[in-house]
Design an enzyme around this catalytic site. Structure first.
Site, mmCIF file in Angstrom:
data_model
loop_
_atom_site.group_PDB
_atom_site.id
_atom_site.type_symbol
_atom_site.label_atom_id
_atom_site.label_comp_id
_atom_site.label_asym_id
_atom_site.label_seq_id
_atom_site.Cartn_x
_atom_site.Cartn_y
_atom_site.Cartn_z
ATOM 1 N N THR A 199 11.592 -25.472 -5.704
ATOM 2 C CA THR A 199 11.677 -25.832 -4.294
ATOM 3 C C THR A 199 11.525 -24.611 -3.401
ATOM 4 O OG1 THR A 199 13.130 -27.698 -4.837
ATOM 5 C CG2 THR A 199 13.122 -26.947 -2.557
ATOM 6 N N ALA A 200 12.190 -23.512 -3.745
ATOM 7 C CA ALA A 200 12.136 -22.309 -2.907
ATOM 8 C C ALA A 200 10.722 -21.748 -2.819
ATOM 9 C CB ALA A 200 13.095 -21.250 -3.445
ATOM 10 N N ASP A 237 7.182 -21.550 -18.392
ATOM 11 C CA ASP A 237 8.266 -21.710 -19.374
ATOM 12 C C ASP A 237 9.646 -21.926 -18.760
ATOM 13 O OD1 ASP A 237 6.296 -21.077 -21.319
ATOM 14 O OD2 ASP A 237 6.667 -18.943 -21.000
ATOM 15 N N GLU A 258 20.235 -32.115 -5.142
ATOM 16 C CA GLU A 258 19.170 -33.048 -4.801
ATOM 17 C C GLU A 258 19.383 -33.610 -3.404
ATOM 18 O OE1 GLU A 258 19.787 -35.459 -8.357
ATOM 19 O OE2 GLU A 258 17.779 -34.906 -9.012
ATOM 20 N N LYS A 301 19.544 -40.157 3.233
ATOM 21 C CA LYS A 301 20.917 -39.642 3.203
ATOM 22 C C LYS A 301 21.433 -39.547 4.635
ATOM 23 C CE LYS A 301 23.564 -35.416 2.254
ATOM 24 N NZ LYS A 301 23.517 -34.037 1.730
ATOM 25 N N GLU A 355 28.030 -28.794 0.162
ATOM 26 C CA GLU A 355 27.446 -29.294 1.409
ATOM 27 C C GLU A 355 25.917 -29.199 1.409
ATOM 28 O OE1 GLU A 355 28.496 -30.898 3.924
ATOM 29 O OE2 GLU A 355 30.676 -30.685 4.004
#
Length: 517
Positions: A16-17, A46, A54, A83, A353
């Site tokens: 994600t980053a 790998d 999530e 959410k 959070e």
């Protein structure tokens, strides 16, 4: 310092980053339109994606929208759901205590910076027995009834209620990768880092890969996770642990399918306190992602896994569990020389959070917008970046610690969390002030506060319902406050009638899409 132009950015690490950073840079630099810049992401084939968290914040809507991503396509491809906040269960006190839950929501009807209803609620100005969350927001009732934050006719990224997403981290990374490569012009290589080459100044010159290739760059972005291969290993920037403040350092994660295909989907994260930590419960389209975050000093791994399986019941008995160790803390500098760390390589605090992805977004935004033109201007940008993210991480640590400090649970873990030496001085000072004055907008003057005034109020007045009460006679706008409390009730009734069940909306989005503005 050299006037050499900065034109090549090399990102080490996907996930994600890495892919949010690559996409934000590519969009900002307009790579697809004969740009002078080049963004290259080198990703190990790998290394699995950790994917502890999530959950996202409402900022993700802006991130996806600005990148040009179709919201419905994102929801389909990433198993995403909506959410609307977090429900904290058994955090106030022991499990047998009645009414032992509260909500941290995304939407308040009135901005507390304009009219703060908290003092009037504390003084009894709202309907008797109503929680703080229900007194100021319709969203708690929306969540209780399993309703979505919008309708199928609501345009992309707009909501009747503010919302974020729950998502499958692995699917999200692959989705972002395809989009960044195919739509935004990011160059991508699968390879492992073999060596780091340096310039005479001490800056990084190039990465040597196990494919035999050498990748040169002007700026390097370390998204290599906890290993921090560039900022930590190569540049020797130290790590500042905060395990004396935040005591959880481990997690056990289990994914559990729904019992039936069309099971209702909760529209929030559930966080349930345990003897030595807490359990997250996040509902995606086809499964729940659950995990037990705990302190290894207070509970063994076997006990932690047994606690999670007990929470899940019989259906969780034979499911595979994954064990995770967490490095709780942050780098002494986030940007050193010509290398900036984003994501786990920069810092990590427990996922209570869901701050991890938000802080990735914030770092990617700041890097893209303030990317230095040349080496001569890098020092100023670097110092500004470091100052900003030191502030953000310290504020995040304070806010997470707040949840533990306010609890009245009595096991050793919770008692240790309330020991004065574990509480940051900045938080202790705020708590002392709030005992008699309440939360003020003037305590949130920075544009880079991770958590706004209303977030603190949801937690403070959810955990300690009568923390501060000056009495109605000390308040200047009583009639107006009562009228606003009544208006919140009316809006709540209307919204609950208007919105549809969460699962129903997700099914419609998958089938029909979401209208664009």
């Amino acid at each position: 310092m050299s006037q050499e132009k900065i034109r090549s950015i090399v990102i080490l690490g996907g996930g994600t980053a890495g892919w949010i950073t690559a996409a934000k840079l590519a969009k900002q630099l307009n790579l697809c339109h004969e740009s002078e810049y080049q963004v290259t992401l080198v990703e190990s084939p790998d290394i699995p994606i950790i994917g502890v968290g999530e959950g996202t914040w409402p900022t993700m809507r802006k991130t996806l929208s600005e990148l040009g991503i179709d919201e419905a396509e994102f929801i389909r491809e990433c198993g995403a759901t909506f959410k609307q906040g977090t429900r904290f269960v058994n955090w106030k006190g022991e499990p047998e205590q009645s009414d032992n839950h509260y909500y941290h929501l995304f939407s308040s009807i009135y901005d507390p910076a304009d009219f703060n209803l908290a003092p009037y609620w504390l003084a009894g100005g709202a309907r008797e027995g109503v929680s703080y969350a229900d007194a100021v927001s319709a969203q708690g009732q929306v969540c209780k009834q399993g309703l979505a934050p919008k309708q199928i006719t609501t345009p992309q990224y707009d909501g009747i209620m503010s919302y974020a997403y729950h998502l499958d981290a692995g699917k999200f990374s692959k989705f972002l990768a395809r989009f960044a490569i195919e739509q935004l012009g990011v160059q991508h290589q699968y390879a492992n880092l073999q060596d780091v080459l340096f310039e005479g100044s001490g800056d990084i010159a190039a990465l040597v890969l196990d494919t035999g290739e050498t990748v040169k760059g002007d700026i390097f972005v370390d998204c290599s996770g906890f290993r921090s291969l560039l900022l930590g290993d190569a540049l020797k920037v130290g790590f500042k642990p905060v395990d004396d403040i935040l005591l959880t350092d481990s997690a056990i994660a289990i994914q559990i399918p729904y019992e039936v295909q069309d099971a209702p989907i909760p529209c929030l994260t559930s966080s349930t306190a345990q003897d030595a930590g807490w359990i997250w419960d996040i509902s995606l389209q086809d499964r729940r992602g659950t995990g037990h975050v705990y302190s290894s000093a207070h509970m063994s791994e076997d006990e932690a896994e047994a606690t999670l399986r007990s929470y899940l019941g019989q259906r969780g008995k034979d499911l595979d569990a994954r064990s995770l160790k967490m490095n709780i803390g942050y780098r002494e500098r986030f940007w050193h020389r010509n290398c900036v760390a984003i994501g786990l390589s920069a810092a990590f605090v427990e996922p209570l959070e869901a701050s991890a992805i938000f802080l990735v977004e914030a770092a990617a935004n700041m890097l893209a917008e303030m990317l230095p033109e040349d080496r001569a201007s890098m020092r100023y940008v670097r110092d500004t970046f470091n100052e900003s993210f030191r502030f953000r991480w310290q504020k995040t640590i304070d806010f997470i610690k707040l949840h533990y400090v306010l609890s009245e649970r009595q096991s050793a873990f919770w008692l240790d969390n309330r020991q004065p030496e574990t509480i940051p001085e900045t938080l202790a000072e705020q708590l002392s002030y709030w005992q008699s004055h309440g939360v003020s907008k003037y305590q949130f003057a920075s544009a880079f506060e991770p958590f706004p005034q209303e977030s603190y109020q949801y937690v403070l007045y959810g955990m300690r319902e009568r923390l501060m009460n000056r009495g109605m006679s000390m308040l200047p706008r009583v009639d107006e406050a009562r009228a606003r409390f009544h208006q919140v009730e009316k809006i709540t009734e209307a919204v609950v009638r208007e919105l549809i069940p969460h699962r129903e909306l997700i099914n419609k989005v998958i089938r029909y899409g979401i209208p664009k503005v």
